[in-house]
Design a protein around this motif. Structure first.
Motif, PDB file in Angstrom:
ATOM      1  N   GLN A 388       0.821  -1.202   0.000  1.00 44.11           N
ATOM      2  CA  GLN A 388       0.000   0.000   0.000  1.00 44.11           C
ATOM      3  C   GLN A 388       0.858   1.257   0.000  1.00 44.11           C
ATOM      4  O   GLN A 388       1.693   1.439   0.880  1.00 44.11           O
ATOM      5  CB  GLN A 388      -0.897   0.022   1.241  1.00 44.11           C
ATOM      6  CG  GLN A 388      -1.777  -1.205   1.423  1.00 44.11           C
ATOM      7  CD  GLN A 388      -2.490  -1.194   2.759  1.00 44.11           C
ATOM      8  OE1 GLN A 388      -2.996  -0.159   3.192  1.00 44.11           O
ATOM      9  NE2 GLN A 388      -2.521  -2.341   3.416  1.00 44.11           N
ATOM     10  N   GLN A 393       1.813   8.355   2.327  1.00 37.22           N
ATOM     11  CA  GLN A 393       2.208   7.169   3.090  1.00 37.22           C
ATOM     12  C   GLN A 393       3.048   6.278   2.199  1.00 37.22           C
ATOM     13  O   GLN A 393       2.590   5.831   1.155  1.00 37.22           O
ATOM     14  CB  GLN A 393       0.951   6.444   3.585  1.00 37.22           C
ATOM     15  CG  GLN A 393       1.211   5.288   4.543  1.00 37.22           C
ATOM     16  CD  GLN A 393       1.485   3.976   3.813  1.00 37.22           C
ATOM     17  OE1 GLN A 393       2.644   3.590   3.675  1.00 37.22           O
ATOM     18  NE2 GLN A 393       0.464   3.300   3.352  1.00 37.22           N
ATOM     19  N   ASP A 420      -1.868  -7.046  10.976  1.00 31.72           N
ATOM     20  CA  ASP A 420      -1.994  -5.881  10.094  1.00 31.72           C
ATOM     21  C   ASP A 420      -2.038  -4.623  10.936  1.00 31.72           C
ATOM     22  O   ASP A 420      -2.959  -4.433  11.738  1.00 31.72           O
ATOM     23  CB  ASP A 420      -3.257  -6.005   9.250  1.00 31.72           C
ATOM     24  CG  ASP A 420      -3.366  -4.926   8.173  1.00 31.72           C
ATOM     25  OD1 ASP A 420      -2.725  -3.869   8.315  1.00 31.72           O
ATOM     26  OD2 ASP A 420      -4.109  -5.137   7.197  1.00 31.72           O
ATOM     27  N   SER A 422      -1.768  -1.499   9.499  1.00 31.60           N
ATOM     28  CA  SER A 422      -1.921  -0.396   8.548  1.00 31.60           C
ATOM     29  C   SER A 422      -2.747   0.751   9.134  1.00 31.60           C
ATOM     30  O   SER A 422      -2.531   1.919   8.780  1.00 31.60           O
ATOM     31  CB  SER A 422      -2.549  -0.885   7.254  1.00 31.60           C
ATOM     32  OG  SER A 422      -3.800  -1.511   7.476  1.00 31.60           O
ATOM     33  N   SER A 423      -3.669   0.443  10.030  1.00 30.63           N
ATOM     34  CA  SER A 423      -4.500   1.498  10.619  1.00 30.63           C
ATOM     35  C   SER A 423      -3.676   2.469  11.460  1.00 30.63           C
ATOM     36  O   SER A 423      -4.087   3.608  11.694  1.00 30.63           O
ATOM     37  CB  SER A 423      -5.607   0.878  11.476  1.00 30.63           C
ATOM     38  OG  SER A 423      -5.077   0.121  12.541  1.00 30.63           O
ATOM     39  N   ASN A 424      -2.487   2.036  11.903  1.00 36.49           N
ATOM     40  CA  ASN A 424      -1.613   2.903  12.690  1.00 36.49           C
ATOM     41  C   ASN A 424      -0.917   3.953  11.814  1.00 36.49           C
ATOM     42  O   ASN A 424      -0.297   4.882  12.339  1.00 36.49           O
ATOM     43  CB  ASN A 424      -0.549   2.096  13.412  1.00 36.49           C
ATOM     44  CG  ASN A 424      -1.121   1.147  14.441  1.00 36.49           C
ATOM     45  OD1 ASN A 424      -2.304   1.220  14.775  1.00 36.49           O
ATOM     46  ND2 ASN A 424      -0.302   0.245  14.947  1.00 36.49           N
ATOM     47  N   TYR A 425      -0.968   3.763  10.479  1.00 35.87           N
ATOM     48  CA  TYR A 425      -0.207   4.621   9.578  1.00 35.87           C
ATOM     49  C   TYR A 425      -1.098   5.318   8.549  1.00 35.87           C
ATOM     50  O   TYR A 425      -0.620   5.759   7.515  1.00 35.87           O
ATOM     51  CB  TYR A 425       0.874   3.785   8.877  1.00 35.87           C
ATOM     52  CG  TYR A 425       1.927   3.328   9.837  1.00 35.87           C
ATOM     53  CD1 TYR A 425       3.078   4.065  10.054  1.00 35.87           C
ATOM     54  CD2 TYR A 425       1.762   2.143  10.564  1.00 35.87           C
ATOM     55  CE1 TYR A 425       4.052   3.640  10.946  1.00 35.87           C
ATOM     56  CE2 TYR A 425       2.730   1.711  11.465  1.00 35.87           C
ATOM     57  CZ  TYR A 425       3.866   2.473  11.650  1.00 35.87           C
ATOM     58  OH  TYR A 425       4.821   2.059  12.549  1.00 35.87           O
ATOM     59  N   GLU A 426      -2.376   5.438   8.847  1.00 36.29           N
ATOM     60  CA  GLU A 426      -3.289   6.102   7.934  1.00 36.29           C
ATOM     61  C   GLU A 426      -3.126   7.614   8.028  1.00 36.29           C
ATOM     62  O   GLU A 426      -2.790   8.150   9.067  1.00 36.29           O
ATOM     63  CB  GLU A 426      -4.739   5.707   8.258  1.00 36.29           C
ATOM     64  CG  GLU A 426      -5.027   4.242   7.947  1.00 36.29           C
ATOM     65  CD  GLU A 426      -6.427   3.831   8.345  1.00 36.29           C
ATOM     66  OE1 GLU A 426      -7.109   4.621   9.055  1.00 36.29           O
ATOM     67  OE2 GLU A 426      -6.843   2.728   7.979  1.00 36.29           O
TER      68      GLU A 426
END
Length: 426
Positions: A388, A393, A420, A422-426
């Motif tokens: 992603q 990002q 996963d 990924s929600s920490n880096y949105e």
């Protein structure tokens, strides 16, 4: 002058809307759009950055095809060449063939810098790649000034994920900070009251990236780093770290350290409760099996399917990969680094196709715009793990599946579900 000290003159304020479609059924979204901030206005040669690529798209590699990393590097390039061959047989990128050009840097950053200059100026490559954080550090300024995309660099340091300062660069390997964050989250489950840690550090930029990432991840936790040793001599490091009595050993190393450190702790008779290897130590046959019992139970985070593992024997993507890679010259298709090269090629091909389908057609600029808007799952990625990217990002891989090495069965076994973050880096 290092680009981190420069202004972001290469970044345009205008927004370019792109379609971010996957090139095969492994894509995570059929259609997604995102805003890009890539501009050719401040390139050394803006016309070259926007010129349509016809006939052949050249990918130039500076990599260590000699020295201790040569086998791993060779397999990565072998996998990429095999995947490109499959694409060329299918018509290439709307009729444009793909070609790989390799120059040996012997894992020397200065040689990598010279190689990239030759690849850009003499070979006229359209895309670059390199192997190692020191190498990326040596070439990134020149490569960004020239506006030649460097896609999926084999490095993990956070610096080159700074899109403002390095708009024409992306990294493939997981960020050391991200990987170590996941490692520590797993350790918290196993050691809810904390534990003592010994840290073995490779002195290259790659190794220091892992070491710094781990130190950052344990801040504020109950884990205590009680010993740190350089990996200049694995035997000396193993002896010193054993004396610490640490419960956990973390290898902040590069590929050549994985087996060497395991064999060293076996020689000194040390069996820590938990041994964490970096994700770049992925190949069981070459990096774990030769160490015998000393490697048993060692932990690693993975994102690629393993064609040597019986758990993937019936996976359609693995079956297709083995057939196609063997038919197109891959001598070691079950080697994890060959799979790695194949997956990188898949990611590149996804970008090339989307760039070719854009309003401006296939160019260096449209390739970079596509790379900044990628949300794609290569077929050889473990289910549930995607690559992603967005204009804000640049982490790429933000999910992993934990595995442990079973020395008796000579294979990796799942040690949990996909993690996963990924929600920490949105």
């Amino acid at each position: 002058m290092n680009r981190l000290l420069k202004t972001a003159a290469a970044v345009s304020a205008s927004l370019l809307i792109l379609s971010a479609c996957g090139s095969n059924s492994g894509a995570s979204d059929d259609s997604a759009s995102a805003s890009g901030v890539i501009s050719a206005d401040d390139c050394v040669d803006p016309d070259a950055a926007t010129a349509e690529i016809t006939d052949t798209l050249k990918v130039g590699w500076s990599a260590a095809t000699s020295g201790p990393l040569a086998d791993a590097v060779g397999n990565v390039i072998e996998g990429m060449e095999a995947r490109f061959a499959v694409e060329n047989e299918a018509g290439g990128i709307d009729g444009v063939d793909l070609e790989v050009i390799v120059k040996d840097d012997a894992f020397n950053p200065e040689r990598a810098k010279a190689n990239v200059g030759e690849l850009i100026q003499s070979e006229g490559v359209d895309v670059l790649d390199t192997f190692g954080s020191g190498q990326l550090d040596a070439v990134a300024d020149d490569q960004n000034d020239a506006c030649v995309p460097l896609l999926f660099g084999q490095a993990s340091v956070p610096a080159y994920r700074d899109i403002e300062n390095f708009p024409w660069t992306t990294e493939y390997l997981p960020s050391a900070d991200v990987e170590m964050e996941v490692v520590v989250e797993g350790l918290k489950e196993k050691y809810p009251d904390g534990a003592t840690v010994a840290l073995a550090e490779n002195q290259t930029e790659s190794g220091q990236g892992y070491a710094d990432g781990f130190k950052k991840a344990v801040e504020g936790t109950d884990f205590e780093i009680v010993a740190t040793e350089p990996l200049t001599d694995p035997n000396t490091a193993a002896s010193a770290l054993k004396a610490s009595g640490a419960q956990i050993l973390v290898d902040a190393g590069v590929t050549t350290d994985c087996l060497a450190l395991t064999q060293a702790i076996g020689r000194v008779g040390w069996k820590p409760e938990t041994v964490i290897q970096p994700s770049n130590c992925a190949d069981g046959a070459t990096l774990y099996e030769p160490a015998g019992e000393a490697a048993d139970g060692q932990q690693i985070l993975r994102w690629l399917k393993d064609p040597a593992n019986e758990a993937f024997a019936d996976d359609p993507a693995v079956t297709e990969y083995l057939e196609q890679s063997e038919a197109n010259g891959a001598d070691s298709p079950t080697n994890s680094y060959t799979v790695n090269g194949w997956a990188i090629a898949d990611l590149m091909i996804d970008n090339f196709h989307r760039a070719s389908e854009s309003e401006d057609g296939l160019s260096r600029l449209s390739i970079m715009e596509a790379a900044r808007t990628q949300d794609y799952q290569p077929p050889m990625f473990i289910d549930g793990i995607t690559f992603q990217m967005s204009p804000t990002q640049a982490f790429g891989i933000l999910a992993f599946q934990p595995y442990t090495w079973d020395a008796a069965a000579k294979t990796f076994v799942e040690a949990g579900e996909v993690i996963d973050i990924s929600s920490n880096y949105e």
